[in-house]
Design a protein around this motif. Structure first.
Motif: not given
Length: 503
Positions: A252-253, A287-290, A334-338
């Motif tokens: 994704v990055d 949408i937020a990026s990591p 809302a986005i959840t990233y590990p």
């Protein structure tokens, strides 16, 4: 009014979702309408796709073309839908049969001349397609190495839109992924390069064995950065599940290697102290990026010169360190990233940072103010705190006696094996993951072992969170010593690790 369908994949963080692309051809003025919450980059797809189709020798329909991306309430970001849009339009015009589109997910950006360009998020997109029951996927040829990491789905690669059209017509075949060879782990610096600093080397071993966070304080040139960069050489390789999880974040990055995309070594991320909150935590428009903390997932996040970082950046780490993930809320979702990483902090004892403490020109107030940039709540989440002293002598004899990473790593792996066996019924892999209530309730220690801990809490020198972290360190020290449970010696050593932060 011919209608045709194709399928692609959208990304919400590192989670994918299959998207249905519909193309409707109607009368009226010649124009293309795209609906379904597209972002700015996707709205430009109608011009990219039209040029790519025409330059590939295929007809573009006259009149109105309506393109719908479903589910319509899900934001669509990026250019990965180009190939699916082109396929839906060509199928609606009758230029290609729609038989091969059924059960196929299409990912790829189209250049104006019809070349299929690689896009981000191939791995999580294909994982979502496989979970949804799709059996085949067409991706850019340059992304075949990444796509081949997903088992259970037939993947082919297209170089040009003409090749893809010929494949749909049954006149040609597309490229298949080459079976990957054994993954070659990247070179990681060896711990034998570090001269002296036995206390810091021991703290690094404890941090690696238990997954603990670490603070290194000392003047410039004593080896703080060298030690931090060698922490990945002591950590175990990622499991297959962890590798896919980390690789999905890097996909994704957009930072995956083309030749060997699978990440097998814990990543090491060291952002500059001028980094913004959005770059550290994750963010951006739409949408937020990591951010850097997610790129360091299952690895090491190293903040060098940590007292120079912005206060908001540092304080934003507090919740992440406890929960192992970051939740970023935006208007469109809302986005959840590990973000489960080991944090390593390094700082000078004061702003002037002389090689020797005796040469410091800072007042005691200035020294305290400098280190006070590390707030108490943040420091309370750091397990190990070590003060490094200036080197007094460097000799060939001292250099040769330093233990290499391979020797230390063997002890770390043995300690981690003991911890994983102890926590196997609960699903925890390392001591740092064990909740404090579980330590006190399920694995209580005798009072004679915790008397020092109780005394520190009575004096107010230790918070409840700090006491839990001392217990975790003590369990790690017991694992390294080969003992079944920690005693007073391990508790004392754990307390000492949390006191070494004075200037």
């Amino acid at each position: 009014m011919p209608i045709a369908k194709a399928w692609s994949a959208a990304l919400l963080g590192i989670d994918g979702r299959v998207i249905e692309i519909e193309a409707d051809l109607g009368g009226g003025l010649s124009r293309v309408t795209l609906v379904g919450l597209p972002d700015a980059g996707l709205r430009e797809a109608k011009d990219r796709v039209r040029s790519a189709v025409r330059n590939s020798g295929q007809p573009w329909p006259d009149g109105k073309v309506t393109l719908g991306l479903s589910p319509a309430n899900l934001p669509k970001v990026g250019s990965a839908y180009d190939l699916g849009i082109a396929a839906a339009v060509l199928a609606a015009t009758g230029a290609v049969p729609a038989t091969r589109l059924l059960g196929t997910v299409l990912l790829g950006e189209l250049a104006l001349d019809g070349r299929v360009r690689e896009v981000r998020g191939i791995l999580p997109g294909l994982l979502a397609a496989r979970a949804a029951g799709y059996e085949r996927a067409v991706v850019p040829a340059d992304s075949l190495a990444e796509a081949s990491l997903v088992d259970g789905i037939d993947v082919v690669g297209a170089v040009h839109l003409r090749d893809f059209v010929a494949w749909l017509q049954g006149e040609a075949d597309l490229a298949h992924p080459v079976p990957p060879g054994p993954a070659t782990p990247p070179h990681v610096p060896d711990l034998a390069d570090v001269v002296g600093q036995p206390e810091a080397r021991w703290a690094l071993e404890v941090a690696a064995a238990g997954g603990h966070h670490l603070l290194l304080t000392g003047p410039p040139g004593v080896g703080k950065t060298m030690l931090a960069k060698r922490l990945p050489s002591l950590l175990p390789l990622l499991s297959p599940e962890e590798s896919l999880e980390v690789t999905a974040v890097h996909s994704v990055d957009g930072s995956l290697s083309k030749s060997s995309p699978l990440v097998v070594v814990p990543p090491f991320v060291a952002p500059h102290y001028s980094i913004s909150i959005a770059a550290l935590i994750g963010g951006g428009s739409g949408i937020a990026s990591p951010g850097a903390i997610s790129r360091a997932h299952r690895g090491v996040l190293f903040l060098d010169e940590v007292c120079e970082f912005g206060a908001q950046c540092l304080e934003s780490l507090r919740t992440v360190l406890e929960e192992g993930e970051v939740r970023i809320a935006r208007v469109r979702g809302a986005i959840t990233y590990p973000a489960r990483f080991q944090l390593v902090l390094a700082t000078n004892p004061c702003a002037c940072a002389p090689p020797k403490d005796a040469d410091c020109v800072c007042s005691p107030t200035a020294r305290r103010r400098y280190l006070a940039r590390l707030s108490g709540p943040l420091l309370d989440r750091v397990d190990l705190r070590v003060r490094l002293r200036p080197l007094t002598a460097i000799s060939a004899h001292d250099t040769g006696s330093a233990e290499p990473s391979e020797v230390v790593r063997a002890r770390v792996l043995e300690a981690r094996k003991r911890a994983a066996h102890r926590w196997r019924e609960y699903g925890w892999q390392s001591n740092s993951e064990v909740p404090g209530p579980a330590l006190r309730r399920e694995f209580p220690l005798p009072r004679q072992a915790t008397v020092l801990l109780d005394r520190a809490m009575d004096r107010g020198a230790l918070t409840g969170r700090g006491a839990d972290r001392c217990l975790r360190i003590a369990w790690t020290l017991a694992d390294l010593d080969g003992e079944d449970r920690p005693g007073a010696d391990q508790i004392s050593s754990a307390l000492a690790f949390r006191e070494r932060v004075e200037a």
